[in-house]
Design an enzyme around this catalytic site. Structure first.
Site, PDB file in Angstrom:
ATOM      1  N   ASP A 147      27.434 102.181 -35.037  1.00 36.75           N
ATOM      2  CA  ASP A 147      26.701 102.052 -34.030  1.00 36.75           C
ATOM      3  C   ASP A 147      24.898 102.926 -33.924  1.00 36.75           C
ATOM      4  OD1 ASP A 147      27.229  99.945 -30.782  1.00 36.75           O
ATOM      5  OD2 ASP A 147      25.504 101.210 -31.314  1.00 36.75           O
ATOM      6  N   HIS A 153      31.892  91.580 -32.601  1.00 34.88           N
ATOM      7  CA  HIS A 153      31.931  92.592 -33.638  1.00 34.88           C
ATOM      8  C   HIS A 153      33.525  93.052 -32.852  1.00 34.88           C
ATOM      9  CE1 HIS A 153      28.941  92.126 -30.631  1.00 34.88           C
ATOM     10  NE2 HIS A 153      29.525  94.271 -30.866  1.00 34.88           N
TER      11      HIS A 153
HETATM   12  P1  AMP Z   1      27.989  93.860 -27.259  1.00 32.52           P
HETATM   13  O1  AMP Z   1      27.440  95.028 -26.125  1.00 32.52           O
HETATM   14  O2  AMP Z   1      29.198  94.196 -27.262  1.00 32.52           O
HETATM   15  O3  AMP Z   1      27.586  93.082 -27.927  1.00 32.52           O
HETATM   16  O4  AMP Z   1      27.452  95.856 -28.664  1.00 32.52           O
HETATM   17  C1  AMP Z   1      26.435  95.665 -29.124  1.00 32.52           C
HETATM   18  C2  AMP Z   1      26.254  97.177 -29.920  1.00 32.52           C
HETATM   19  O5  AMP Z   1      25.441  96.718 -31.161  1.00 32.52           O
HETATM   20  C3  AMP Z   1      25.634  97.786 -29.051  1.00 32.52           C
HETATM   21  O6  AMP Z   1      25.912  98.898 -29.140  1.00 32.52           O
HETATM   22  C4  AMP Z   1      24.212  98.584 -29.485  1.00 32.52           C
HETATM   23  O7  AMP Z   1      24.209 100.178 -29.382  1.00 32.52           O
HETATM   24  C5  AMP Z   1      24.765  98.014 -31.108  1.00 32.52           C
HETATM   25  N1  AMP Z   1      23.878  97.510 -32.114  1.00 32.52           N
HETATM   26  C6  AMP Z   1      22.585  96.933 -31.284  1.00 32.52           C
HETATM   27  N2  AMP Z   1      21.177  96.533 -32.695  1.00 32.52           N
HETATM   28  C7  AMP Z   1      22.282  97.715 -33.544  1.00 32.52           C
HETATM   29  C8  AMP Z   1      21.869  97.579 -35.405  1.00 32.52           C
HETATM   30  N3  AMP Z   1      20.302  97.032 -35.980  1.00 32.52           N
HETATM   31  N4  AMP Z   1      22.380  98.645 -35.713  1.00 32.52           N
HETATM   32  C9  AMP Z   1      23.961  99.215 -34.787  1.00 32.52           C
HETATM   33  N5  AMP Z   1      24.133  98.916 -34.060  1.00 32.52           N
HETATM   34  C10 AMP Z   1      23.206  98.365 -32.997  1.00 32.52           C
END
Ligand code: AMP
Length: 113
Positions: free
Chosen positions: A33, A105
């Protein structure tokens, strides 16, 4: 309204957007993340265009094998790849549950190795 458009995680799987990759097999793609909320914070995405957990189950109604193998891969990543004894597996299903990226995810989070 569910959004099936190409999202950031689809682009990570295809390599269009860089990530810190942890593991990949035919069912999933796992990476760190970008904004970790625990010492270990990994995201695991199925190689399938589904927006959330419920959509994942629904789309695979006749394909239990994919669901089973995806969750076995999640377990393998936590135990064999990350070697975690204690961890959380979380999936935010829907905007009001905190979902920000609309590609299903699993979060694996751990503060203890
Ligand atoms: P959710 O809120 O369950 O949809 O989780 C989305 C997650 O994606 C969050 O914890 C973000 O920090 C993570 N995230 C967003 N963009 C990226 C990225 N480019 N690479 C890795 N993690 C990401």
């Amino acid at each position: 309204m569910k959004n099936y458009e190409k999202n950031i995680f689809t682009k990570i799987i295809s390599g269009e957007i860089p990530c810190k990759k942890v593991f990949e097999d035919e069912y999933c793609f796992a990476f760190h993340d970008i904004n970790p909320k625990a010492q270990v914070h990994i995201l695991i995405v199925p190689k399938m265009n589904v927006v959330d957990f419920s959509d994942f189950i629904q789309k695979n109604e006749k394909n239990n094998e994919f669901i089973a193998n995806f969750f076995k891969s999640v377990n393998k990543i936590a135990n064999d790849i990350l070697k975690l004894d204690n961890f959380q597996i979380i999936s935010n299903n829907g905007r009001n549950a905190g979902q920000e990226v609309f590609h299903f995810h699993i979060h694996i989070k751990s503060n203890k190795k």
